[in-house]
Design a protein around this motif. Structure first.
Motif, mmCIF file in Angstrom:
data_model
loop_
_atom_site.group_PDB
_atom_site.id
_atom_site.type_symbol
_atom_site.label_atom_id
_atom_site.label_comp_id
_atom_site.label_asym_id
_atom_site.label_seq_id
_atom_site.Cartn_x
_atom_site.Cartn_y
_atom_site.Cartn_z
ATOM 1 N N THR A 1 0.801 -1.227 0.000
ATOM 2 C CA THR A 1 0.000 0.000 0.000
ATOM 3 C C THR A 1 0.833 1.276 0.000
ATOM 4 N N ALA A 2 2.128 1.179 0.214
ATOM 5 C CA ALA A 2 2.960 2.390 0.192
ATOM 6 C C ALA A 2 4.387 1.988 -0.136
ATOM 7 N N ALA A 3 5.098 2.870 -0.783
ATOM 8 C CA ALA A 3 6.535 2.673 -1.061
ATOM 9 C C ALA A 3 6.833 1.249 -1.504
ATOM 10 N N ARG A 4 6.081 0.797 -2.498
ATOM 11 C CA ARG A 4 6.107 -0.619 -2.874
ATOM 12 C C ARG A 4 7.506 -1.193 -3.108
ATOM 13 N N SER A 5 8.319 -0.488 -3.885
ATOM 14 C CA SER A 5 9.593 -1.105 -4.263
ATOM 15 C C SER A 5 10.563 -1.110 -3.074
ATOM 16 N N LEU A 6 10.540 -0.038 -2.289
ATOM 17 C CA LEU A 6 11.376 -0.005 -1.083
ATOM 18 C C LEU A 6 11.032 -1.186 -0.181
ATOM 19 N N ILE A 7 9.744 -1.387 0.016
ATOM 20 C CA ILE A 7 9.306 -2.439 0.933
ATOM 21 C C ILE A 7 9.675 -3.817 0.404
ATOM 22 N N GLN A 8 9.520 -4.005 -0.901
ATOM 23 C CA GLN A 8 9.891 -5.289 -1.478
ATOM 24 C C GLN A 8 11.382 -5.549 -1.268
ATOM 25 N N ARG A 9 12.171 -4.506 -1.453
ATOM 26 C CA ARG A 9 13.615 -4.645 -1.277
ATOM 27 C C ARG A 9 13.944 -5.054 0.159
ATOM 28 N N LEU A 10 13.299 -4.395 1.109
ATOM 29 C CA LEU A 10 13.556 -4.698 2.524
ATOM 30 C C LEU A 10 13.167 -6.131 2.867
ATOM 31 N N VAL A 11 12.033 -6.552 2.362
ATOM 32 C CA VAL A 11 11.571 -7.911 2.659
ATOM 33 C C VAL A 11 12.516 -8.937 2.034
ATOM 34 N N ASP A 12 12.929 -8.662 0.794
ATOM 35 C CA ASP A 12 13.806 -9.617 0.104
ATOM 36 C C ASP A 12 15.167 -9.745 0.781
ATOM 37 N N ALA A 13 15.579 -8.674 1.458
ATOM 38 C CA ALA A 13 16.918 -8.673 2.047
ATOM 39 C C ALA A 13 17.004 -9.464 3.358
ATOM 40 N N VAL A 14 15.856 -9.877 3.901
ATOM 41 C CA VAL A 14 15.881 -10.610 5.179
ATOM 42 C C VAL A 14 16.449 -12.001 4.944
ATOM 43 N N PRO A 15 17.471 -12.408 5.709
ATOM 44 C CA PRO A 15 17.994 -13.768 5.555
ATOM 45 C C PRO A 15 16.937 -14.791 5.953
ATOM 46 N N GLY A 16 17.219 -16.022 5.591
ATOM 47 C CA GLY A 16 16.214 -17.069 5.749
ATOM 48 C C GLY A 16 15.756 -17.310 7.178
ATOM 49 N N ARG A 17 16.701 -17.502 8.121
ATOM 50 C CA ARG A 17 16.283 -17.917 9.456
ATOM 51 C C ARG A 17 16.061 -16.723 10.366
ATOM 52 N N ASP A 18 14.861 -16.629 10.896
ATOM 53 C CA ASP A 18 14.492 -15.480 11.701
ATOM 54 C C ASP A 18 15.438 -15.233 12.864
ATOM 55 N N GLU A 19 15.871 -16.314 13.492
ATOM 56 C CA GLU A 19 16.674 -16.164 14.707
ATOM 57 C C GLU A 19 17.939 -15.353 14.460
ATOM 58 N N GLU A 20 18.363 -15.333 13.200
ATOM 59 C CA GLU A 20 19.627 -14.645 12.895
ATOM 60 C C GLU A 20 19.425 -13.162 12.601
ATOM 61 N N VAL A 21 18.191 -12.770 12.449
ATOM 62 C CA VAL A 21 17.914 -11.406 12.011
ATOM 63 C C VAL A 21 17.834 -10.465 13.221
ATOM 64 N N ALA A 22 18.392 -9.266 13.076
ATOM 65 C CA ALA A 22 18.294 -8.276 14.154
ATOM 66 C C ALA A 22 16.835 -7.951 14.428
ATOM 67 N N LEU A 23 16.524 -7.676 15.701
ATOM 68 C CA LEU A 23 15.131 -7.386 16.053
ATOM 69 C C LEU A 23 14.652 -6.076 15.445
ATOM 70 N N THR A 24 15.593 -5.241 15.029
ATOM 71 C CA THR A 24 15.181 -3.974 14.418
ATOM 72 C C THR A 24 15.266 -4.020 12.895
ATOM 73 N N ASP A 25 15.443 -5.203 12.347
ATOM 74 C CA ASP A 25 15.478 -5.318 10.882
ATOM 75 C C ASP A 25 14.089 -4.998 10.317
ATOM 76 N N ARG A 26 14.037 -3.970 9.496
ATOM 77 C CA ARG A 26 12.740 -3.519 8.981
ATOM 78 C C ARG A 26 12.077 -4.578 8.094
ATOM 79 N N GLY A 27 12.905 -5.257 7.300
ATOM 80 C CA GLY A 27 12.358 -6.304 6.432
ATOM 81 C C GLY A 27 11.720 -7.421 7.255
ATOM 82 N N TRP A 28 12.347 -7.734 8.388
ATOM 83 C CA TRP A 28 11.782 -8.768 9.258
ATOM 84 C C TRP A 28 10.432 -8.315 9.827
#
Lengths: 641, 641
Positions: free
Chosen positions: A462-489
């Motif tokens: 609903t907003a900033a479509r390409s930015l958001i897609q980029r952020l989501v795509d950049a999240v590594p596979g396993r959640d446990e490894e991702v920083a809690l402030t990772d926007r894509g997560w």
């Protein structure tokens, strides 16, 4: 102007700045403790003194002196809401609902005849839709308007008490005409709900023959708005009083419309009136901002307990639990401000687009307006209460403004659409997205799978479509490894909850349809709580996406973290239940929230100052007195130690 | 009288029945839409017309015409709260706070001199504790009262504006005397807060020399209560005006007390005043019951959408989400009613016991009063709001009572103790239980284990001890095998959450103490959210135990299931995080809740009727009109189909 204020003021910053200037002067400010008579008298007077440009006329067509700026008209209303909510609602009734209906549903002759006087408030009017017996189900209104070709007039009639118009603003005192919604009957056949422009009072303010007007009397708040009840006893209405943009009746009684289907026509008509919901949502957030400004500033000076052994002065804002209340509410208010901004832009673009209405965008707009109205008004009710409690006894005194903010905004959760009903509407929109791909509900029973492809189509960004897609795509596979402030997560967690819950509802509806084919009410009712959860998850995502699009500097980034993590924390039951959070990570979320609160604590004052509410509009005695008092007390305490 | 009503009316059923009879007649009923002047005038008049026996005098000693029935006095106040909350608060100020302080803190001469006139309301008085600058930290009040042996009088003085008494009921208009709390200073030394009985107005109602009285003016609600501000400018107070049960000053200025330690003495004095909190908690539940009765009955007749293909009439109470709001709130209200009943019994037994006060029981009583006051008042604020929304626009009209209930009860969350502060008190009580076993906080750093034995001691069962132990012991080992409605399993789940959270807080406090030995504020502040969770978990358990003790028939059993399972559901995040629920069982809990709602749906009306609120007390226009209207509409709909 700080960077924060610039971000919050947004695209219509000029309208906000103009309002801050034009409406300076304390005589527009809410007056605590008025009687209902005093409040009505004051608001009736002030309504004629409001600046027309870019204020109340913003939403009207240029040819009648308007600004042709639908977005600006919403923002102008949001600003009025920071002055006095009665004034905002009265203006909303006059120019938004009444004037807006004439613009949206009337023809050019009607525009020319009435809009100039509506804009200047020489002609005050009502929007007479709701009936005593039916609030939400407006398609089933009971008022009748029957055409008689012999006299070439309509007969407008209230068949029984439950069909009387109720809670109608401007009805009890000021309205001279009303846009009346009723079932159109001609040639013995009903064509569904239409609207007529009907005089209800004469020049002296007396009800016209056949029109009975009652007073809703004292209300919880909004005392300056004269809500009332209207009944019609076979009132004769000329044929050309029908606001006939979407349906016409010829002199011999033949009905024509560009939209064949009664239901579709009705919802198209309603759709043109979407602005009311956008205004209510935005205005409730305006009130939330006033309340938070008062509570945060008071919390900077108020002390609760002595803190033995501390060098520094401990004030209530220093307490973790106080931050848990005020700072979290503040982060959500920021989030909703940006979501509202995106919504106003969408409204503005749809309503200023050339050519035919894009149906998909219109539907998307209505759904978002419904969802954000529900979420913003509940947030207002909740937050203003929290602010009242955060100010203790002082918060209960009328002179400190919070009681008025609370009482006035309370009704927003059920007017312009009951929130629960609105969230169902949002969910139905999502389900319709599925149905459009899969066919009818019956068809779902045969479809054994839910294609990712379809889901993508339904859950449009609903907003900033390409930015958001980029952020989501950049999240590594396993959640446990991702920083809690990772926007894509964050984004993925929000999307996940929405998608999975939507899948679940559809599965349950299919199962229900297979088992209870003939019991439609039960099929839906059994999953109603689940349906509302889907809608909430959807609105949460829409709000996060808007925040992400606007989080352009470090403090906003942190506030966005706080918003995202507190939503995840509030839904941790769901995330744990569905294996999206491990217990360890769920606990870490809570730790991170507390950590963010500590980081944002020193910014609290600036975060509310960025709302840029003029000091005189805040109008709270504790803000005027508190600083001086605390200094005296501190000096005294030192002298007695 | 139904079995339900009998259970709800409880041990003081006779007091409730008497009130329903004695206070019949509409002139005691709340009047919507009054001005502040009208409300104050009406309440000042009615307060003198209240029945004395077993009403307002119930709590006073027999020798002065009282009933010596502390429990009955609480219940009598709860009944007044169903009539008019201003009347209840005004009565609470006069007989509970003012009169209660004279009884608890005064000597026999003072009792004889004042109690007869206090009971008959010939002498109206104030309870002047709270100050503008200090709400919760009453030990640090700033008003000074200094003894001068030369004149054998005290000098009562307000040193600065923050020290003025504020929000004081009966101050703005009716009070002739006040129990004033101030720091007692004699011989140049301060002995902490004590209370004096001080005249503030003459016979004509004018403030006495040196006394400045202000008016708190318009408030969010409780317009009939004249709250105000009092300052003292070196007012001379005779030596014998000191309410000296716990501390005496001889003519030469020597201070004596049976309690050596200033802090302990102060909290002992406060402890005798515990009844105020019990009354506020119970009264807020009275208001909750009125609101639920109105909303449930309206929901039995109100329709929202047509239900195509349905034979039966669908009303809003048939919707799952409506049940999720009203029935769940109703189950919690039942639970709190039984918890309040247990609390009143505990209060009654402590305050009518012969001989010395049992310190352990007194502390337990104070803790429970604090916790139940917080939970009941928040529940009232939440539930009355839900009821307002459940009634849509009608809920916003003053004539339908809900706005008044909401506005009047709002202040209860922060008066007689701010709820957040009260929950901290509850948690500190639990922590003290630990400390008593382990030694000081410093000592905890050395204790490497938490003994089950100690936990048992701290987490004492609060009702029906042996029944509850039997139920808990009967639960088989593995949770997954236990029925979701197994009462022992509920009890164990509640206990588990409390114990585990308490362990966690203690562990974190120890760690904090080890790391930040010198920063006491930070040590506690870092875990403040956790501390409040412990307190909530504790109160949840206390409430469940009370419900279990009173669930003596099948409908009550089901309501108890609903209470227990919705609390577990609301905390499922915690249970999943800590391995107390599997994801599958967490989902099953939600399914079971929905199932219970379906089973209880047909009982909704009877469940509210069991509150036995006299029809005229409910005083809501929608209840008078709605039935007739809906019949007309249904008949009409049939005729047009």
């Amino acid at each position: 102007m700080t960077g924060l204020q610039e971000a919050l003021d947004g695209r219509w910053a000029h309208v906000r700045q103009e309002a801050r200037k034009q409406l300076a002067g304390s005589h527009f400010v809410a007056v605590p403790g008025e009687t209902i008579e005093q409040a009505r008298e004051r608001i009736s007077r002030l309504i004629t003194e409001l600046p027309v440009d870019p204020g109340v006329a913003a939403g009207f067509p240029k040819e009648y002196g308007g600004g042709a700026d639908p977005g600006g008209s919403v923002v102008a209303a949001e600003m009025l809401a920071q002055l006095d909510l009665s004034l905002m609602v009265k203006a909303g009734v006059q120019w938004g609902l009444f004037g807006g209906a004439v613009v949206a549903l009337g023809n050019e002759r009607q525009h020319a005849a009435y809009l100039p006087d509506i804009i200047t408030a020489r002609l005050m009017g009502c929007f007479a839709m709701t009936e005593t017996g039916h609030g939400s189900d407006v398609q089933q209104l009971r008022t009748l308007c029957t055409y008689d070709p012999a006299t070439e007039t309509f007969d407008l009639h209230t068949p029984h008490e439950a069909a009387r118009k109720d809670y109608i603003g401007n009805a009890a005192k000021d309205g001279r005409m009303a846009v009346v919604f009723a079932q159109l009957i001609t040639g013995g056949k009903s064509y569904g709900v239409h609207a007529w422009l009907v005089p209800i009072r004469d020049e002296d303010g007396n009800p016209l023959p056949g029109v009975t007007i009652g007073d809703d009397g004292h209300k919880a708040g909004l005392l300056g708005v004269d809500n009332g009840r209207i009944s019609f006893d076979h009132v004769t209405v000329p044929r050309d009083a029908l606001l006939d943009r979407y349906g016409q009746v010829s002199s011999d009684g033949a009905y024509t419309s560009s939209i064949e289907n009664d239901t579709r026509r009705f919802f198209t008509m309603l759709g043109t009136l979407v602005r009311g919901r956008v205004v209510v949502g935005g205005s409730s957030s305006s009130a939330t901002k006033s309340a938070l400004t008062i509570a945060v500033r008071y919390g900077e000076t108020r002390r609760q307990f002595g803190a033995p052994g501390e060098q520094r002065e401990i004030v209530v804002n220093d307490y973790l639990v106080h931050q848990r209340k005020l700072l979290v509410a503040l982060a959500h208010t920021y989030a909703l401000t940006f979501a509202q901004e995106e919504l106003v832009i969408a409204l503005h673009e749809v309503q200023t687009a050339d050519g035919a209405v894009d149906e998909h965008r219109q539907r998307e707009l209505e759904s978002r307006a419904a969802g954000l109205k529900a979420v913003q008004t509940w947030h207002a009710t909740h937050t203003i209460q929290v602010c009242r409690e955060a100010c203790g006894g002082a918060g209960y005194l009328a002179e400190n403004r919070l009681p008025g903010l609370k009482a006035d905004t309370d009704v927003f959760t059920t007017f312009e659409g009951d929130n629960t009903v609105l969230l169902q509407l949002v969910a139905k929109g999502l389900l319709t997205g599925y149905r459009d791909a899969f066919g009818s509900l019956d068809g779902w029973g045969r479809a054994a799978f839910v294609a990712e492809q379809v889901r993508e189509m339904v859950l449009e960004r609903t907003a900033a479509r390409s930015l958001i897609q980029r952020l989501v795509d950049a999240v590594p596979g396993r959640d446990e490894e991702v920083a809690l402030t990772d926007r894509g997560w964050h984004l993925r967690m929000f999307e996940d909850r929405e998608k999975h819950q939507l899948d679940g509802v559809i599965r349950r509806l299919r199962r229900g349809a297979a088992q209870k084919r003939d019991r439609q009410f039960d099929i839906f009712n059994d999953v109603q709580d689940h349906v509302l959860s889907v809608a909430k998850a959807h609105v949460d995502r829409v709000v996060l996406e808007a925040f992400v699009a606007h989080a352009t500097e470090p403090r906003l980034e942190k506030m966005c973290d706080l918003y995202a993590l507190t939503v995840i924390e509030a839904n941790k039951g769901w995330y744990l239940e569905h294996g999206r959070l491990t217990p360890a990570r769920a606990k870490a979320v809570t730790g991170k929230v507390n950590d963010l609160l500590k980081q944002l604590r020193p910014e609290m004052r600036e975060l509310v100052d960025a709302f840029a509410i003029p000091e005189e509009w805040l109008n709270a005695a504790i803000l005027r007195e508190e600083e001086g008092r605390q200094e005296t007390m501190a000096a005294h305490d030192l002298s007695v130690r």
